[in-house]
Design a protein around this motif. Structure first.
Motif, PDB file in Angstrom:
ATOM      1  N   HIS A 114       3.836  -1.299   3.753  1.00 42.53           N
ATOM      2  CA  HIS A 114       3.182   0.009   3.718  1.00 42.53           C
ATOM      3  C   HIS A 114       4.228   1.086   3.445  1.00 42.53           C
ATOM      4  CE1 HIS A 114      -0.655  -1.507   5.623  1.00 42.53           C
ATOM      5  NE2 HIS A 114       0.190  -2.504   5.812  1.00 42.53           N
ATOM      6  N   VAL A 115       4.019   1.867   2.399  1.00 42.48           N
ATOM      7  CA  VAL A 115       4.969   2.906   2.004  1.00 42.48           C
ATOM      8  C   VAL A 115       4.772   4.131   2.893  1.00 42.48           C
ATOM      9  CG1 VAL A 115       5.814   4.351   0.130  1.00 42.48           C
ATOM     10  CG2 VAL A 115       4.922   2.064  -0.371  1.00 42.48           C
ATOM     11  N   VAL A 116       5.853   4.562   3.555  1.00 44.09           N
ATOM     12  CA  VAL A 116       5.789   5.729   4.439  1.00 44.09           C
ATOM     13  C   VAL A 116       5.692   6.996   3.597  1.00 44.09           C
ATOM     14  CG1 VAL A 116       6.947   6.985   6.292  1.00 44.09           C
ATOM     15  CG2 VAL A 116       7.201   4.499   6.124  1.00 44.09           C
ATOM     16  N   ASP A 117       4.800   7.901   4.001  1.00 46.16           N
ATOM     17  CA  ASP A 117       4.679   9.180   3.298  1.00 46.16           C
ATOM     18  C   ASP A 117       5.994   9.939   3.372  1.00 46.16           C
ATOM     19  OD1 ASP A 117       2.031   8.566   2.879  1.00 46.16           O
ATOM     20  OD2 ASP A 117       1.312   9.714   4.602  1.00 46.16           O
ATOM     21  N   GLU A 118       6.377  10.568   2.271  1.00 41.47           N
ATOM     22  CA  GLU A 118       7.641  11.291   2.200  1.00 41.47           C
ATOM     23  C   GLU A 118       7.728  12.380   3.266  1.00 41.47           C
ATOM     24  OE1 GLU A 118      11.407  12.217   1.011  1.00 41.47           O
ATOM     25  OE2 GLU A 118      10.176  10.532   0.309  1.00 41.47           O
ATOM     26  N   ALA A 119       6.625  13.034   3.555  1.00 46.02           N
ATOM     27  CA  ALA A 119       6.634  14.177   4.468  1.00 46.02           C
ATOM     28  C   ALA A 119       6.916  13.783   5.912  1.00 46.02           C
ATOM     29  CB  ALA A 119       5.295  14.913   4.393  1.00 46.02           C
ATOM     30  N   ILE A 120       6.757  12.502   6.261  1.00 48.57           N
ATOM     31  CA  ILE A 120       6.894  12.120   7.675  1.00 48.57           C
ATOM     32  C   ILE A 120       8.029  11.140   7.934  1.00 48.57           C
ATOM     33  CG2 ILE A 120       4.425  12.464   8.042  1.00 48.57           C
ATOM     34  CD1 ILE A 120       4.215   9.367   8.234  1.00 48.57           C
ATOM     35  N   ARG A 121       8.688  10.639   6.910  1.00 50.90           N
ATOM     36  CA  ARG A 121       9.621   9.538   7.154  1.00 50.90           C
ATOM     37  C   ARG A 121      10.856   9.953   7.949  1.00 50.90           C
ATOM     38  NH1 ARG A 121      13.561   7.929   3.045  1.00 50.90           N
ATOM     39  NH2 ARG A 121      13.990   9.643   1.633  1.00 50.90           N
ATOM     40  N   THR A 122      11.145  11.245   8.031  1.00 51.76           N
ATOM     41  CA  THR A 122      12.257  11.703   8.858  1.00 51.76           C
ATOM     42  C   THR A 122      11.778  12.577  10.017  1.00 51.76           C
ATOM     43  OG1 THR A 122      12.609  13.578   7.362  1.00 51.76           O
ATOM     44  CG2 THR A 122      13.949  11.600   6.992  1.00 51.76           C
ATOM     45  N   ALA A 168       4.807  -4.334   7.494  1.00 46.90           N
ATOM     46  CA  ALA A 168       6.139  -3.723   7.468  1.00 46.90           C
ATOM     47  C   ALA A 168       6.072  -2.365   6.790  1.00 46.90           C
ATOM     48  CB  ALA A 168       7.117  -4.625   6.728  1.00 46.90           C
ATOM     49  N   ALA A 169       7.101  -1.552   7.019  1.00 43.22           N
ATOM     50  CA  ALA A 169       7.161  -0.210   6.441  1.00 43.22           C
ATOM     51  C   ALA A 169       8.271  -0.132   5.408  1.00 43.22           C
ATOM     52  CB  ALA A 169       7.404   0.826   7.534  1.00 43.22           C
ATOM     53  N   LEU A 170       7.979   0.515   4.283  1.00 41.70           N
ATOM     54  CA  LEU A 170       8.996   0.818   3.269  1.00 41.70           C
ATOM     55  C   LEU A 170       9.283   2.301   3.360  1.00 41.70           C
ATOM     56  CD1 LEU A 170      10.750   0.187   0.785  1.00 41.70           C
ATOM     57  CD2 LEU A 170       8.720   0.551  -0.645  1.00 41.70           C
ATOM     58  N   GLN A 171      10.456   2.653   3.894  1.00 33.73           N
ATOM     59  CA  GLN A 171      10.778   4.059   4.089  1.00 33.73           C
ATOM     60  C   GLN A 171      12.111   4.468   3.481  1.00 33.73           C
ATOM     61  OE1 GLN A 171      12.771   6.161   6.544  1.00 33.73           O
ATOM     62  NE2 GLN A 171      14.245   4.497   6.346  1.00 33.73           N
ATOM     63  N   SER A 172      12.922   3.504   3.030  1.00 37.47           N
ATOM     64  CA  SER A 172      14.254   3.830   2.516  1.00 37.47           C
ATOM     65  C   SER A 172      14.200   4.295   1.067  1.00 37.47           C
ATOM     66  CB  SER A 172      15.174   2.610   2.614  1.00 37.47           C
ATOM     67  OG  SER A 172      15.372   2.235   3.956  1.00 37.47           O
ATOM     68  N   SER A 173      15.198   5.080   0.708  1.00 38.80           N
ATOM     69  CA  SER A 173      15.358   5.507  -0.680  1.00 38.80           C
ATOM     70  C   SER A 173      15.495   4.286  -1.587  1.00 38.80           C
ATOM     71  CB  SER A 173      16.616   6.368  -0.802  1.00 38.80           C
ATOM     72  OG  SER A 173      17.097   6.396  -2.120  1.00 38.80           O
ATOM     73  N   ILE A 183       0.854  -1.187   0.000  1.00 44.77           N
ATOM     74  CA  ILE A 183       0.000   0.000   0.000  1.00 44.77           C
ATOM     75  C   ILE A 183       0.885   1.230   0.000  1.00 44.77           C
ATOM     76  CG2 ILE A 183      -1.747   1.313   1.259  1.00 44.77           C
ATOM     77  CD1 ILE A 183      -2.645  -1.245   2.588  1.00 44.77           C
ATOM     78  N   GLY A 184       0.579   2.182  -0.886  1.00 40.44           N
ATOM     79  CA  GLY A 184       1.288   3.449  -0.904  1.00 40.44           C
ATOM     80  C   GLY A 184       0.345   4.560  -1.284  1.00 40.44           C
ATOM     81  N   GLY A 185       0.100   5.492  -0.358  1.00 40.65           N
ATOM     82  CA  GLY A 185      -0.858   6.557  -0.646  1.00 40.65           C
ATOM     83  C   GLY A 185      -2.238   5.982  -0.879  1.00 40.65           C
ATOM     84  N   ASP A 186      -2.825   6.320  -2.023  1.00 43.70           N
ATOM     85  CA  ASP A 186      -4.158   5.796  -2.334  1.00 43.70           C
ATOM     86  C   ASP A 186      -4.090   4.559  -3.222  1.00 43.70           C
ATOM     87  OD1 ASP A 186      -3.204   6.992  -4.607  1.00 43.70           O
ATOM     88  OD2 ASP A 186      -4.980   8.236  -4.985  1.00 43.70           O
ATOM     89  N   LYS A 187      -2.885   3.971  -3.376  1.00 45.85           N
ATOM     90  CA  LYS A 187      -2.727   2.787  -4.223  1.00 45.85           C
ATOM     91  C   LYS A 187      -2.545   1.560  -3.347  1.00 45.85           C
ATOM     92  CE  LYS A 187      -0.537   5.473  -7.903  1.00 45.85           C
ATOM     93  NZ  LYS A 187       0.714   5.707  -8.657  1.00 45.85           N
TER      94      LYS A 187
END
Length: 632
Positions: free
Chosen positions: A240-248, A214-219, A47-51
């Protein structure tokens, strides 16, 4: 004809049926994902965003794309570049390349075009998979480009059944580029057997089941992304893909993990050190917080409802070579360990002759076993230097990787990481060869010679400093040099400080005398602009906070937060402080878009006025009068 990857010299491996005769096939990660798609087709895969893609949907899309890749000449040992952001499309494209028999080469679309072009040239990938959202950033070249969301018609015409391809254990599964000391990045080749060992160890060590999230947050270009995908997609778990705005942003990342029921997640060391001191709900679903890629300097708080696991491993050894759970120990004066060797990995601490040293004695850390990769792409001499015969193991073709890291064995058998033996630098989890930055700097017409090193500022943060000798008596300014380097290097490789030298100090042996390099100060640094004192009370407050946060002597109202040495994690700290002081929430995106002190101050004012506009006149007046520099 499609380009091919190369095995490590002296390994003597045979080619598979696509290229010759012998070799042995194994159940690879893409085969295991296909089994999950057959067993639980309606289960959520990613899952990433609305996908959102189920296992059935992801597998079907990957099959279509794999057949298209086969029709474009992709087979075993042929690289395919992935020019995609963290997304369901990234996972699907990587799966498709593996199904086609090729090796995927992930490239981060945020890299400068010149660097992307260099990586594509070095990989010799004949095909690039991309998405319409980033396709315009892809430099032109001889490669074929497939825009995965714009060629659905052609994809739909491809067979739904996966290509009839059996990958061999020693076939290359992926190539990750790391910083290179020669001035060019180097591609690390990882085989299917290497990857499968990582997956099997991870699933056993962390008891992964189909219920995990699990979370996908790495480049995409960071090898941790490999670790964040395949152990879960081969088990029927969801990613689950972490939103770019919050991953750091630690506070927001914690809230996101809790809200999404994340059970296992990797985060970079700097973020982990913030997460483990935050308050957490006592019944969070998170079981393991995994970290690594930099030196861990903080123990977890005793109240945490999850385990903190520290990991170590170079890209050359399939992401992870050692791992260990870190106990709560707030009083300890000893840095947390990097654990013990993972399954089928071997760790040796050796002297300069590659002989083992006694336990407790510092030495170079060598890695052997099932995770050691196949070497560097098209760099046989460097491969021979770093991947050496394993004299501790009599098995044919056994190999050791020379990490260049200094370590020692602790009394309890765990391993203490002690830094680098050579000049390689780690900044915020990224492994950097300073020679690559120096090579880029020396191409600037105003620079006669340069040297790049790490230093620790007053804030305790490790930073890059570039020492500059000009071709004449006129130095370029720092902003010009950052722009010049930013055109060919990723952001994390651009020095935050440029120091003026008349000559690079040399030792009696003619080498750079690093001990003689001056520490950066306000007097010897190249400036961006002339100093403009902060004007409003908000600007003055910001300048005072950033002087303490960044460890700099002064801050001009026109200074760029990131040029001063700030980064995303520090940005999160600034955002939290602004919220605490003013009650408004800056976004990380706004910091990137408006990074100067004057612009940040203006954005705070804008948010404040928007906030009070919804209040009564009396309440708005009271709020504005309580804040510095805001006219009521």
């Amino acid at each position: 004809m499609a380009s091919s990857l190369h095995s490590r010299p002296g390994q003597g491996r045979e080619l598979n049926s696509d290229r010759g005769t012998l070799g042995f096939s194994i159940m690879c990660v893409h085969d295991l994902v296909a089994l999950q798609a057959h067993a639980v087709p309606d289960a959520v895969a990613i899952i990433g965003g609305d996908k959102k893609l189920t296992y059935g949907e992801m597998n079907a899309r990957a099959n279509h794309l794999a057949n298209l890749l086969r029709s474009r000449g992709i087979k075993a040992e042929v690289p395919v570049a992935l020019f995609l952001e963290r997304s369901p499309e990234l996972a699907t494209a990587a799966l498709a390349v593996l199904k086609a028999g090729g090796a995927y080469v992930p490239l981060d679309p945020s890299y400068p075009p010149a660097r992307i072009a260099m990586l594509l040239e070095d990989s010799a990938a004949p095909v690039v998979l991309t998405h319409s959202s980033v396709a315009n950033k892809l430099p032109s070249g001889t490669w074929q480009t497939i825009v995965v969301d714009a060629e659905e018609g052609e994809l739909a015409e491809q067979p739904l059944v996966a290509p009839s391809v059996r990958s061999n254990a020693e076939d290359c599964a992926y190539v990750i580029f790391t910083s290179g000391s020669t001035g060019r990045p180097k591609g690390v080749q990882i085989t299917h057997a290497n990857l499968l060992n990582l997956v099997r160890w991870h699933q056993r060590a962390f008891n992964v089941t189909s219920a995990d999230r699990a979370a996908l947050q790495s480049s995409p270009g960071f090898d941790a992304a490999v670790w964040e995908l395949w152990p879960y997609l081969t088990m029927g778990a969801s990613v689950h893909v972490v939103d770019e705005a919050i991953r750091t942003a630690p506070d927001h990342l914690r809230d996101w993990m809790v809200a999404h029921g994340i059970t296992i997640s990797f985060v970079p060391t700097a973020v982990a050190e913030c997460l483990v001191i935050l308050p957490w709900p006592p019944k969070t679903d998170l079981r393991f917080l995994l970290t690594g890629a930099d030196t861990l300097r903080r123990y977890p708080a005793a109240h945490l409802p999850f385990a903190l696991v520290n990991n170590y491993g170079p890209t050359e050894c399939t992401v992870v070579a050692t791992s260990g759970e870190i106990p709560p120990d707030g009083e300890s004066k000893v840095l947390p360990s990097i654990g013990r060797a993972i399954d089928n990995a071997e760790i040796h601490i050796v002297d300069e002759h590659l002989n083992r040293v006694p336990d407790g004695t510092p030495g170079e850390l060598l890695i052997g076993g099932a995770g050691v990769g196949r070497g560097y792409l098209n760099l046989p001499e460097l491969t021979a230097q770093k991947f050496v015969p394993d004299h501790f193991n009599k098995a044919a073709g056994a190999c050791l990787y020379r990490s260049g890291d200094l370590a020692r064995i602790l009394p309890d058998g765990q391993i203490a990481f002690m830094g680098r033996i050579d000049e390689q630098i780690k900044i915020r989890g990224y492994r950097i060869e300073p020679g690559e930055i120096t090579a880029a700097l020396d191409r600037h017409p105003a620079i006669s010679s340069s040297y790049v090193a790490a230093y620790t500022g007053d804030s305790g943060e490790a930073r890059l400093a570039a020492y500059i000798v000009p071709t004449s008596n006129v130095y370029p300014n720092a902003a010009e040099l950052r722009a010049f380097l930013g055109s060919c290097l990723p952001d994390y490789m651009v020095p935050s400080t440029f120091v003026k030298l008349t000559s690079v100090p040399a030792s009696a042996h003619g080498k750079v005398d690093r001990a003689a390099l001056p520490k950066p100060t306000s007097e010897n640094q190249l400036s961006d602009v002339s100093f403009a004192a902060p004007q409003s009370e908000i600007e003055q407050w910001l300048a005072g906070f950033l002087i303490a946060l960044l460890g700099v002597d002064r801050v001009s109202r026109d200074d760029n937060f990131f040029s001063l040495g700030g980064h995303s994690l520090m940005g999160a700290q600034l955002i939290a402080k602004v919220y605490q002081r003013f009650g408004v929430e800056l976004s990380l995106r706004s910091l990137f878009d408006h990074p100067t002190i004057a612009e940040i101050s203006s954005e705070i004012e804008r948010l404040l006025y928007a906030k009070v506009a919804t209040m009564s006149d009396e309440e708005a007046q009271r709020i504005l009068e309580s804040l510095p520099g805001i006219p009521a």
